[in-house]
Design a protein around this motif. Sequence first.
Motif, mmCIF file in Angstrom:
data_model
loop_
_atom_site.group_PDB
_atom_site.id
_atom_site.type_symbol
_atom_site.label_atom_id
_atom_site.label_comp_id
_atom_site.label_asym_id
_atom_site.label_seq_id
_atom_site.Cartn_x
_atom_site.Cartn_y
_atom_site.Cartn_z
ATOM 1 N N ASP A 1 0.839 -1.217 0.000
ATOM 2 C CA ASP A 1 0.000 0.000 0.000
ATOM 3 C C ASP A 1 0.864 1.254 0.000
ATOM 4 N N ARG A 2 1.885 1.198 0.840
ATOM 5 C CA ARG A 2 2.790 2.334 0.952
ATOM 6 C C ARG A 2 3.488 2.593 -0.387
ATOM 7 N N GLU A 3 3.981 1.521 -0.999
ATOM 8 C CA GLU A 3 4.669 1.689 -2.287
ATOM 9 C C GLU A 3 3.698 2.132 -3.389
ATOM 10 N N ALA A 4 2.461 1.641 -3.317
ATOM 11 C CA ALA A 4 1.474 2.032 -4.336
ATOM 12 C C ALA A 4 1.250 3.548 -4.309
ATOM 13 N N VAL A 5 1.346 4.128 -3.121
ATOM 14 C CA VAL A 5 1.154 5.577 -2.995
ATOM 15 C C VAL A 5 2.415 6.333 -3.416
ATOM 16 N N LEU A 6 3.576 5.831 -2.978
ATOM 17 C CA LEU A 6 4.815 6.601 -3.133
ATOM 18 C C LEU A 6 5.527 6.383 -4.468
ATOM 19 N N LEU A 7 5.400 5.183 -5.028
ATOM 20 C CA LEU A 7 6.217 4.862 -6.204
ATOM 21 C C LEU A 7 5.455 5.069 -7.503
#
Length: 367
Positions: A9-15
């Motif tokens: 989830d975190r990577e989906a937002v940031l990357l």
Amino acid sequence: MDALITIADREAVLLAPYAMHSVDSRGRHYDEPSHAYRSPYQRDRDRITHCAAFRRLSRKTQVFTGEQGDYHRTRLTHTLEVASIARTMARALRLNEDLVEALALAHDIGHPPFGHAGEEVLDRCLAGQGGFNHNQQAVRIFERLESRYPNFPGLNLTCEVLDGQRYRGDKHNGAPLLEVQVVDLADSIAYDAHDADDALEMGLLTHDDLNRNRLWSEATQRVGDRFGRLDEATLRRAVVHELIDHVVSETLATVSVVLDERAPAAADEARQMGRLIAPPDELRTLQAELEQCLFDRVYRHPVIVGNREKMALALESCFERFVAQPERLPARYAAIAESDGIPRAVGDYLASLTDGGLVDLHAGCVG
Ligand code: MG
């Protein structure tokens, strides 16, 4: 909650979509449960920094050896500079910073003592066994030579880190992820700047020599415009910072446009598009000129060449001695000699040594 979902989830937002998302990793050779709060590439980074080969980088040559003072970079501090530049670029481009950091920390781990001079000697000594290449040696270290875990050999890194390193060893070995391309570029940005800095400190080069290169002279000009007249040492450091900042900024500006235009929808699609992370052409030409100047004036300087030749002879003589007397190999390399042959085991052993370790070993061999 499953930690990997949180990381995903975190990577989906940031990357960016073209970044290597850890949820899409092809995993590890030996299956392992995911970690509660570290992404797979964070674990790779930690495994690399905790391994013996990484620690030995602190006492391995980048360009200059310990006989040449203590200002200059070692293989370890070079690696940390590469990781720092590569992470900055990765974050700005919304690539996977954890993967970039792991790749950067891994990139020079296969270097034998005495840098490229050591590599050339081992390549010659192992010519009948497929030669020696520091990038391929890194993969060998990660898959086999490091011994840290009870349930598998090597470090069991993710396929993406191992493939990135394999690609560095053989550029025909598939197309690299954008994260690998960032580390490649950060490597050259770091060594161009720090080799110039180290060579100036040692008096192998002067500002006038470097000012013949437009990349350097324009950086000097911008520093002068901003700070006015500076003493020699302050000027040098300011120009080095300016040089790195300029190349990184110009490259990011160019690459951002390229990525917007090509708009790869996924990491694999970006990979298939070839090299997207590159400085603008004119800048690349100036970088190549600076590298040629460093090659002619620094890497071929009599002090450097003389030292290199002395160390090459020591390494070669140790290789011959251990091939003739393999019973002198430490036990873990004797086991490798049984499976991979004596020359390769001797190569693995000698490549693992620090500069000082090799000097001591040579003194013992001839003593
Ligand atoms: Mg490097």
